[in-house]
Design a protein around this motif. Structure first.
Motif, PDB file in Angstrom:
ATOM      1  N   ARG A 106     112.080  60.581  45.627  1.00  0.00           N
ATOM      2  CA  ARG A 106     112.852  59.994  46.678  1.00  0.00           C
ATOM      3  C   ARG A 106     113.242  58.647  46.893  1.00  0.00           C
ATOM      4  NH1 ARG A 106     109.799  64.029  49.647  1.00  0.00           N
ATOM      5  NH2 ARG A 106     108.566  62.350  50.346  1.00  0.00           N
ATOM      6  N   ARG A 107     112.349  57.661  46.141  1.00  0.00           N
ATOM      7  CA  ARG A 107     112.436  56.484  46.531  1.00  0.00           C
ATOM      8  C   ARG A 107     112.873  55.686  45.276  1.00  0.00           C
ATOM      9  NH1 ARG A 107     110.046  56.299  51.114  1.00  0.00           N
ATOM     10  NH2 ARG A 107     108.014  56.907  51.512  1.00  0.00           N
ATOM     11  N   SER A 108     113.661  54.619  45.415  1.00  0.00           N
ATOM     12  CA  SER A 108     114.124  53.917  44.271  1.00  0.00           C
ATOM     13  C   SER A 108     113.113  53.435  43.290  1.00  0.00           C
ATOM     14  CB  SER A 108     114.891  52.697  44.955  1.00  0.00           C
ATOM     15  OG  SER A 108     115.315  51.708  43.724  1.00  0.00           O
ATOM     16  N   ARG A 109     111.979  52.872  43.970  1.00  0.00           N
ATOM     17  CA  ARG A 109     110.764  52.745  42.869  1.00  0.00           C
ATOM     18  C   ARG A 109     110.141  53.441  42.126  1.00  0.00           C
ATOM     19  NH1 ARG A 109     108.030  50.975  48.084  1.00  0.00           N
ATOM     20  NH2 ARG A 109     106.775  52.998  47.574  1.00  0.00           N
ATOM     21  N   GLN A 110     110.351  54.889  42.578  1.00  0.00           N
ATOM     22  CA  GLN A 110     109.803  55.860  41.640  1.00  0.00           C
ATOM     23  C   GLN A 110     111.027  56.277  40.297  1.00  0.00           C
ATOM     24  OE1 GLN A 110     109.946  58.817  44.834  1.00  0.00           O
ATOM     25  NE2 GLN A 110     107.773  58.878  44.701  1.00  0.00           N
ATOM     26  N   PHE A 111     112.132  55.977  40.752  1.00  0.00           N
ATOM     27  CA  PHE A 111     113.069  56.206  39.704  1.00  0.00           C
ATOM     28  C   PHE A 111     112.967  55.164  38.751  1.00  0.00           C
ATOM     29  CE2 PHE A 111     115.085  59.098  42.569  1.00  0.00           C
ATOM     30  CZ  PHE A 111     115.895  59.783  41.924  1.00  0.00           C
ATOM     31  N   SER A 112     112.935  53.828  39.177  1.00  0.00           N
ATOM     32  CA  SER A 112     112.631  52.578  38.271  1.00  0.00           C
ATOM     33  C   SER A 112     111.440  52.660  37.671  1.00  0.00           C
ATOM     34  CB  SER A 112     112.492  51.172  39.270  1.00  0.00           C
ATOM     35  OG  SER A 112     113.693  51.012  39.967  1.00  0.00           O
ATOM     36  N   GLN A 113     110.436  53.255  37.980  1.00  0.00           N
ATOM     37  CA  GLN A 113     109.297  53.444  37.373  1.00  0.00           C
ATOM     38  C   GLN A 113     109.313  54.479  36.073  1.00  0.00           C
ATOM     39  OE1 GLN A 113     106.284  51.957  38.372  1.00  0.00           O
ATOM     40  NE2 GLN A 113     105.175  52.640  36.528  1.00  0.00           N
ATOM     41  N   VAL A 114     109.955  55.501  36.459  1.00  0.00           N
ATOM     42  CA  VAL A 114     110.496  56.363  35.264  1.00  0.00           C
ATOM     43  C   VAL A 114     111.456  55.652  34.058  1.00  0.00           C
ATOM     44  CG1 VAL A 114     111.629  58.556  34.632  1.00  0.00           C
ATOM     45  CG2 VAL A 114     110.165  58.354  36.692  1.00  0.00           C
ATOM     46  N   TYR A 115     112.171  54.807  34.598  1.00  0.00           N
ATOM     47  CA  TYR A 115     113.189  54.328  33.904  1.00  0.00           C
ATOM     48  C   TYR A 115     112.450  53.328  32.876  1.00  0.00           C
ATOM     49  CZ  TYR A 115     117.551  56.256  35.664  1.00  0.00           C
ATOM     50  OH  TYR A 115     118.459  57.215  35.927  1.00  0.00           O
ATOM     51  N   ARG A 116     111.309  52.447  33.328  1.00  0.00           N
ATOM     52  CA  ARG A 116     110.794  51.661  32.650  1.00  0.00           C
ATOM     53  C   ARG A 116     109.661  52.013  31.707  1.00  0.00           C
ATOM     54  NH1 ARG A 116     108.203  49.279  36.391  1.00  0.00           N
ATOM     55  NH2 ARG A 116     109.463  49.288  38.227  1.00  0.00           N
ATOM     56  N   GLN A 117     108.952  53.153  32.119  1.00  0.00           N
ATOM     57  CA  GLN A 117     107.884  53.614  31.494  1.00  0.00           C
ATOM     58  C   GLN A 117     107.833  54.915  30.767  1.00  0.00           C
ATOM     59  OE1 GLN A 117     104.479  52.660  34.155  1.00  0.00           O
ATOM     60  NE2 GLN A 117     104.219  50.720  33.149  1.00  0.00           N
ATOM     61  N   GLY A 118     109.056  55.449  31.141  1.00  0.00           N
ATOM     62  CA  GLY A 118     108.917  56.967  30.722  1.00  0.00           C
ATOM     63  C   GLY A 118     109.609  57.261  29.398  1.00  0.00           C
ATOM     64  N   ARG A 119     109.113  58.384  28.928  1.00  0.00           N
ATOM     65  CA  ARG A 119     109.867  58.664  27.369  1.00  0.00           C
ATOM     66  C   ARG A 119     111.212  59.325  27.690  1.00  0.00           C
ATOM     67  NH1 ARG A 119     106.176  62.665  25.114  1.00  0.00           N
ATOM     68  NH2 ARG A 119     105.924  63.162  27.213  1.00  0.00           N
ATOM     69  N   LYS A 120     112.175  59.322  26.880  1.00  0.00           N
ATOM     70  CA  LYS A 120     113.496  59.743  27.097  1.00  0.00           C
ATOM     71  C   LYS A 120     113.622  60.767  26.079  1.00  0.00           C
ATOM     72  CE  LYS A 120     117.148  57.219  25.833  1.00  0.00           C
ATOM     73  NZ  LYS A 120     118.167  56.124  26.168  1.00  0.00           N
ATOM     74  N   ALA A 121     114.503  61.619  26.193  1.00  0.00           N
ATOM     75  CA  ALA A 121     115.180  62.773  25.205  1.00  0.00           C
ATOM     76  C   ALA A 121     116.556  63.127  25.619  1.00  0.00           C
ATOM     77  CB  ALA A 121     114.438  64.127  25.336  1.00  0.00           C
ATOM     78  N   VAL A 122     117.502  63.218  24.746  1.00  0.00           N
ATOM     79  CA  VAL A 122     118.975  63.162  25.165  1.00  0.00           C
ATOM     80  C   VAL A 122     119.437  64.536  24.400  1.00  0.00           C
ATOM     81  CG1 VAL A 122     120.929  62.009  24.663  1.00  0.00           C
ATOM     82  CG2 VAL A 122     119.145  60.798  25.064  1.00  0.00           C
ATOM     83  N   SER A 123     120.464  65.301  25.088  1.00  0.00           N
ATOM     84  CA  SER A 123     121.136  66.290  24.522  1.00  0.00           C
ATOM     85  C   SER A 123     122.523  66.034  24.743  1.00  0.00           C
ATOM     86  CB  SER A 123     120.559  67.591  25.279  1.00  0.00           C
ATOM     87  OG  SER A 123     121.163  67.591  26.530  1.00  0.00           O
ATOM     88  N   ALA A 124     123.448  67.233  24.303  1.00  0.00           N
ATOM     89  CA  ALA A 124     124.645  66.848  24.555  1.00  0.00           C
ATOM     90  C   ALA A 124     125.225  66.597  25.835  1.00  0.00           C
ATOM     91  CB  ALA A 124     125.554  68.346  24.053  1.00  0.00           C
ATOM     92  N   HIS A 125     124.505  67.086  26.948  1.00  0.00           N
ATOM     93  CA  HIS A 125     124.968  66.971  28.223  1.00  0.00           C
ATOM     94  C   HIS A 125     124.160  66.211  29.269  1.00  0.00           C
ATOM     95  CE1 HIS A 125     127.041  70.590  26.880  1.00  0.00           C
ATOM     96  NE2 HIS A 125     128.220  70.007  27.317  1.00  0.00           N
ATOM     97  N   LEU A 126     122.856  66.202  28.934  1.00  0.00           N
ATOM     98  CA  LEU A 126     121.802  65.668  29.630  1.00  0.00           C
ATOM     99  C   LEU A 126     120.933  64.520  29.142  1.00  0.00           C
ATOM    100  CD1 LEU A 126     120.157  68.931  30.933  1.00  0.00           C
ATOM    101  CD2 LEU A 126     121.638  67.480  32.056  1.00  0.00           C
ATOM    102  N   ILE A 127     120.595  63.585  29.880  1.00  0.00           N
ATOM    103  CA  ILE A 127     119.336  62.695  29.534  1.00  0.00           C
ATOM    104  C   ILE A 127     118.309  62.880  30.344  1.00  0.00           C
ATOM    105  CG2 ILE A 127     118.730  60.371  29.147  1.00  0.00           C
ATOM    106  CD1 ILE A 127     121.930  59.908  29.042  1.00  0.00           C
ATOM    107  N   VAL A 128     117.064  63.277  29.665  1.00  0.00           N
ATOM    108  CA  VAL A 128     115.881  63.469  30.558  1.00  0.00           C
ATOM    109  C   VAL A 128     114.888  62.164  30.273  1.00  0.00           C
ATOM    110  CG1 VAL A 128     114.011  65.149  30.964  1.00  0.00           C
ATOM    111  CG2 VAL A 128     116.253  65.904  30.726  1.00  0.00           C
ATOM    112  N   ARG A 129     114.235  61.737  31.339  1.00  0.00           N
ATOM    113  CA  ARG A 129     113.323  60.650  31.421  1.00  0.00           C
ATOM    114  C   ARG A 129     111.995  61.383  32.003  1.00  0.00           C
ATOM    115  NH1 ARG A 129     117.885  57.700  31.640  1.00  0.00           N
ATOM    116  NH2 ARG A 129     118.083  56.014  30.302  1.00  0.00           N
TER     117      ARG A 129
END
Length: 123
Positions: A9-32
């Motif tokens: 729910r918080r912007s900080r949480q989203f930022s944390q995932v974007y900065r330190q998370g791992r990413k996988a991409v498909s045709a329609h989705l990007i998951v971090r």
């Protein structure tokens, strides 16, 4: 709607995932995905926390963006019990997602979570 304890729910949480998370991409989705270290999350034993992002690039009309979010949320509700509890997950939709139905989202999310090894039974 996802349960409150399963939502980012918080912007900080989203930022944390974007900065330190791992990413996988498909045709329609990007998951971090970011595995929250023990003790740093409020209560990681409750389950994974999920945030869904649908930008204006996907579709200009809010009605369409909200429909897509509802489909992804429904797919996530089905997958939540299979995921490890100490995860923060951000799912971003790509513009091609406007053509997707629930079943396609469910299949792609399963594939991406398997690729990222966050389903129970994977290390």
């Amino acid at each position: 709607m996802l349960p409150k304890h399963n939502r980012l729910r918080r912007s900080r949480q989203f930022s944390q995932v974007y900065r330190q998370g791992r990413k996988a991409v498909s045709a329609h989705l990007i998951v971090r995905v970011w595995a929250v270290p023990q003790g740093s999350a409020p209560s990681p034993a409750i389950g994974p926390c999920v945030g869904i992002v649908v930008s204006l690039k996907v579709h200009k009309r809010a009605v369409v963006r909200n429909r897509l979010k509802r489909r992804v949320r429904a797919a996530m509700r089905a997958l939540l019990p299979t995921l490890r509890p100490n995860l923060w997950i951000v799912i971003s939709l790509r513009p091609e997602a406007t053509q997707c139905e629930y079943g396609e989202f469910l299949r792609e999310l399963e594939q991406l979570f398997t690729k990222l090894e966050v389903i129970h039974g994977h290390s």
